[in-house]
Design an enzyme around this catalytic site. Sequence first.
Site, PDB file in Angstrom:
ATOM      1  N   HIS A 133      13.075  21.164 -46.345  1.00 42.39           N
ATOM      2  CA  HIS A 133      11.377  21.330 -46.253  1.00 42.39           C
ATOM      3  C   HIS A 133      10.533  19.997 -46.643  1.00 42.39           C
ATOM      4  O   HIS A 133      10.539  20.093 -48.022  1.00 42.39           O
ATOM      5  CB  HIS A 133      10.808  22.838 -45.956  1.00 42.39           C
ATOM      6  CG  HIS A 133      11.315  23.787 -45.373  1.00 42.39           C
ATOM      7  ND1 HIS A 133      12.035  24.968 -45.642  1.00 42.39           N
ATOM      8  CD2 HIS A 133      12.054  24.217 -44.176  1.00 42.39           C
ATOM      9  CE1 HIS A 133      12.223  25.445 -45.092  1.00 42.39           C
ATOM     10  NE2 HIS A 133      13.046  25.511 -44.017  1.00 42.39           N
TER      11      HIS A 133
ATOM     12  N   CYS B  26       6.022  28.189 -50.914  1.00 39.48           N
ATOM     13  CA  CYS B  26       6.866  28.793 -49.896  1.00 39.48           C
ATOM     14  C   CYS B  26       6.884  29.912 -49.852  1.00 39.48           C
ATOM     15  O   CYS B  26       6.814  31.518 -48.510  1.00 39.48           O
ATOM     16  CB  CYS B  26       8.757  28.674 -50.017  1.00 39.48           C
ATOM     17  SG  CYS B  26       9.862  27.360 -50.525  1.00 39.48           S
TER      18      CYS B  26
ATOM     19  N   GLU C 226      11.268  26.422 -38.011  1.00 40.38           N
ATOM     20  CA  GLU C 226      10.745  26.421 -39.707  1.00 40.38           C
ATOM     21  C   GLU C 226       9.680  26.723 -39.800  1.00 40.38           C
ATOM     22  O   GLU C 226       9.330  26.593 -41.120  1.00 40.38           O
ATOM     23  CB  GLU C 226      11.150  25.883 -40.597  1.00 40.38           C
ATOM     24  CG  GLU C 226      13.090  25.427 -40.369  1.00 40.38           C
ATOM     25  CD  GLU C 226      14.015  25.833 -40.842  1.00 40.38           C
ATOM     26  OE1 GLU C 226      14.215  26.801 -42.132  1.00 40.38           O
ATOM     27  OE2 GLU C 226      14.888  26.841 -40.160  1.00 40.38           O
TER      28      GLU C 226
HETATM   29  O1  SUG Z   1      15.634  29.202 -46.520  1.00 42.09           O
HETATM   30  N1  SUG Z   1      16.243  30.137 -49.174  1.00 42.09           N
HETATM   31  C1  SUG Z   1      15.400  29.998 -48.568  1.00 42.09           C
HETATM   32  C2  SUG Z   1      14.027  29.357 -49.160  1.00 42.09           C
HETATM   33  C3  SUG Z   1      12.857  29.530 -48.188  1.00 42.09           C
HETATM   34  C4  SUG Z   1      12.084  27.990 -48.733  1.00 42.09           C
HETATM   35  N2  SUG Z   1      10.852  28.260 -48.353  1.00 42.09           N
HETATM   36  C5  SUG Z   1      10.289  26.714 -47.796  1.00 42.09           C
HETATM   37  N3  SUG Z   1      10.466  26.048 -48.725  1.00 42.09           N
HETATM   38  N4  SUG Z   1       9.019  27.225 -47.553  1.00 42.09           N
HETATM   39  C6  SUG Z   1      15.415  29.317 -47.042  1.00 42.09           C
HETATM   40  O2  SUG Z   1      16.656  28.144 -47.533  1.00 42.09           O
HETATM   41  C7  SUG Z   1      18.769  31.946 -50.059  1.00 42.09           C
HETATM   42  C8  SUG Z   1      19.203  32.662 -49.597  1.00 42.09           C
HETATM   43  C9  SUG Z   1      20.145  33.514 -50.125  1.00 42.09           C
HETATM   44  O3  SUG Z   1      20.654  31.852 -50.536  1.00 42.09           O
HETATM   45  O4  SUG Z   1      20.914  34.159 -50.707  1.00 42.09           O
HETATM   46  C10 SUG Z   1      17.483  31.369 -49.011  1.00 42.09           C
HETATM   47  O5  SUG Z   1      17.638  31.227 -47.445  1.00 42.09           O
END
Ligand code: SUG
Length: 451
Positions: free
Chosen positions: A256, A375, A178
Amino acid sequence: MPEVNFDGLVGLTHSYAGLSYGNVASARNQGAASSPRAAALQGLAKMEAVAALGLVQGVLPPHERPHVPTLRALGFGGASDADVIAKVAREDPVLLARVSSASAMWTANAATVMPGADSLDGRTHFVTANLREMFHRAIEPPVTARVLRAVFADRARFEVHEALPARAIGDDGDFGDEGAANHTRLTATAANGGAARGVHFFVYGAARDSARKPTKFPARQTRAASERVAEIAGLDRARCVFAQQNADAIDAGVFHNDVIAVGNGNMLFCHELAFEDRAGTHAALRRAVGESLVIAEISRDEVTLDEVVKSYLFNSQLLTLADGSMALVCPIECAENARVKAAIDRVIGDRANPLARAIYMDVRESMRNGGGPACLRLRVPMTAADLAAMNRAVIVDAAKLAELRAWVTRHYRETLRAEDLADPALLRESRDALDELTRVLALGAVYDFQR
Ligand code: SUG
């Protein structure tokens, strides 16, 4: 020179579809109407705020969404792309939401970045993240790699690697990766740029032989993947620390590591429940970084795990300023919880660490999908020569920010609901806007519809 932050610009199809199992905010807001325009403007305001601190700030473009090539690869046929969208909207609306997600905005998941000061060949290596745990994110890597190559094109200084191959979901030996969200580069001083030598701290959710693993939510990053990433850049293993994330934290919604720890220069800001082996991890970091490492820890009594996940306290950007002090760019939600705010104030007041100030930003549209300030950005430690060699059209100044704001206001919808994803006009609007954006950012033809 200090590191450069590259923020992902929020895409035109930003929506709340509850796609990420284990991401509590994403599940909670499933089905809510979104505001793509407000989301993109919030992101630009954050870029402006970081640039105003005297730091170099870059921007990375959204991906093409809905992604029709993915649908065609799954056998959804049709004379036109609009026919394909109509068919999927009828037969599988969840799939339509998946191929429409604007998740590429969270560029902390775009790649792992290891600068030339630490790599075997002296070049900066970007390993594109495979994001294989979630379908809507697993379709990002090919375009992410193209975009990174369009920005860091000089092969004498930069190498952009394709994503790691992955095996079947659910296999702990798999190479689930990731990106930078589970990787922190620490240095012996506050200087975080490309010249200083760094220590690479890789935090994984599970390894094949982990004694304890999360039981409810997925461990998206595997140790095997982190090790391959370090190997690709040829990092010195004596300057790498691998640690398992606390399994209970993952089950509480910390999907994460960057939701429970943030490090920069010689400072690590983290929660007591960040790591499976707290003492062993701290000791390994001290050995690798040296005695100048400052670990500012928040106990569970001060801020509970639940408050960590709700406020996204640790999904803040810890930035080194010109005077060597540090600033924390936090989500506005942190200022709205008195206990979280008090914890931040306590750390700022503690002279033992370099943190001098906090800046609270409203990125609520992204937060509702589980994406805070950290993020939204990919950190790249750079030297002045690296900066001179990259595509400077993605670096923002006042004029570029004004141009991007005008572009967002011209093209983005004010509100978007689930049913709007089936609107063939949205596909056209998205492509027109992105086509224009590739010229503003001098990227060339990075999208499938341009090829
Ligand atoms: O991968 N949310 C992302 C958020 C990513 C956050 N990134 C870090 N922590 N670095 C994920 O979970 C939600 C999309 C939706 O539900 O429509 C989403 O993909």
